[in-house]
Design an enzyme around this catalytic site. Structure first.
Site: not given
Ligand code: AMP
Length: 281
Positions: A33, A38, A185, A187-188
């Site tokens: 995700y 990332h 930032m 994903s959650r």
């Protein structure tokens, strides 16, 4: 012409494709995700290494029984498009069965450093992280591996593990990438509803407020913890799990700051647990 990106899902495929890569090989482990945090790690790996491997694996052994393994956001197709466009050579997407086949019984455990903070609130979390990182390293055999300062304790634990186990991979730590309002930032963040998302900006405001106080000479650990707490508590949608002001190397709580310090927090917005940190030097 550059060889197209390869996706490996079984270990034999990973090993044979890995053996074809030119050195040095850089590696970015992720749970997918993918967001700009990332991608900043991957960009750095592409800059510094001839070949880059990225893994996408939502590692079940680092989730507690009441945590969000089942709902963790996934978008493999979107992730692969991003990785291809960045020039990644090899993507490792194992299944849980590949990583933990029946009869699996070996674990890597870092001791003291995993006791406070995330380790205290998420029992077994770091055992899952260190075990999977060693397994990923043993498949990818990277010269360098890239991790985000976003997960500050994870970085400390992995550095300790690579030292203790003589793992010949250089650990590179990259800065936290934030949204325009300062939210780190993650994903959650996708779990947050619009009100929670707006409220979550308080985390970085509280950390920077404490950093300002540090800049003006505040060296009392409890005063800094209270500063952060007071700002977050004023946000009604936030529920603090911990506010820590700890030695950067040992992660032990400080009464008085004397050297490099990690100010870190874990805060719930509804069911979503967010972490963030700032380094005081
Ligand atoms: P995850 O997919 O959450 O396991 O994260 C994979 C890697 O990306 C870890 O090394 C994280 O620390 C890093 N990472 C996650 N979010 C950020 C961010 N906002 N900035 C920099 N690195 C991040």
């Amino acid at each position: 012409m550059k060889k197209p990106m390869v996706v490996a899902t079984i270990l034999e495929e990973l090993r044979s494709e890995r053996s074809l890569l030119s050195e040095p090989v850089g590696f970015v482990p992720t749970m997918g995700y993918l967001h700009d945090g990332h991608l900043s790690l991957i960009r750095r790996a592409v800059e510094e290494c001839v070949s880059v491997v990225v893994s996408i694996f939502v590692n079940p052994t680092q989730f507690g029984p009441k945590e969000d393994l089942a709902t963790y956001p996934r978008d493999i197709e979107g992730d692969l498009r991003k990785l291809e466009s960045m020039g990644v050579n090899l993507v490792w997407i194992p299944t849980s069965e590949v990583m933990y086949p029946g009869g699996y019984q070996t674990w890597v455990d870092v001791e003291t450093l995993t006791l406070p903070l995330e380790g205290k609130l998420r029992p077994g979390h770091f055992r899952g992280v260190t075990t999977v990182v060693v397994k990923l390293f043993n498949g990818v055999l990277p010269g360098k591996a890239y991790f985000g300062q976003k997960d500050a304790q994870q970085v400390a634990v992995i550095r300790q593990m690579t030292r203790d186990l003589n793992i010949p991979t250089e650990i590179v730590v990259c800065p936290i990438i934030r949204e325009p309002d300062g939210l780190a930032m993650s994903s959650r963040n996708a779990y947050l509803d619009p009100d929670q998302r707006k409220a979550a900006a308080v985390l970085f405001l509280a950390l920077t407020n404490a950093k300002d106080a540090y800049g003006k000479g505040e060296r009392n650990g409890e005063n800094l913890r209270v500063l952060v707490r007071e700002m977050i508590v004023a946000e009604s949608l936030a529920e603090i799990q911990y506010v820590s002001c700890a030695d950067f190397g040992t992660l032990q709580e400080l009464d008085t700051l004397t050297g490099k310090t990690l100010l870190s927090i874990a805060v719930f917005f509804g069911k979503t647990r967010l972490i963030d940190n700032i380094v005081l030097v």
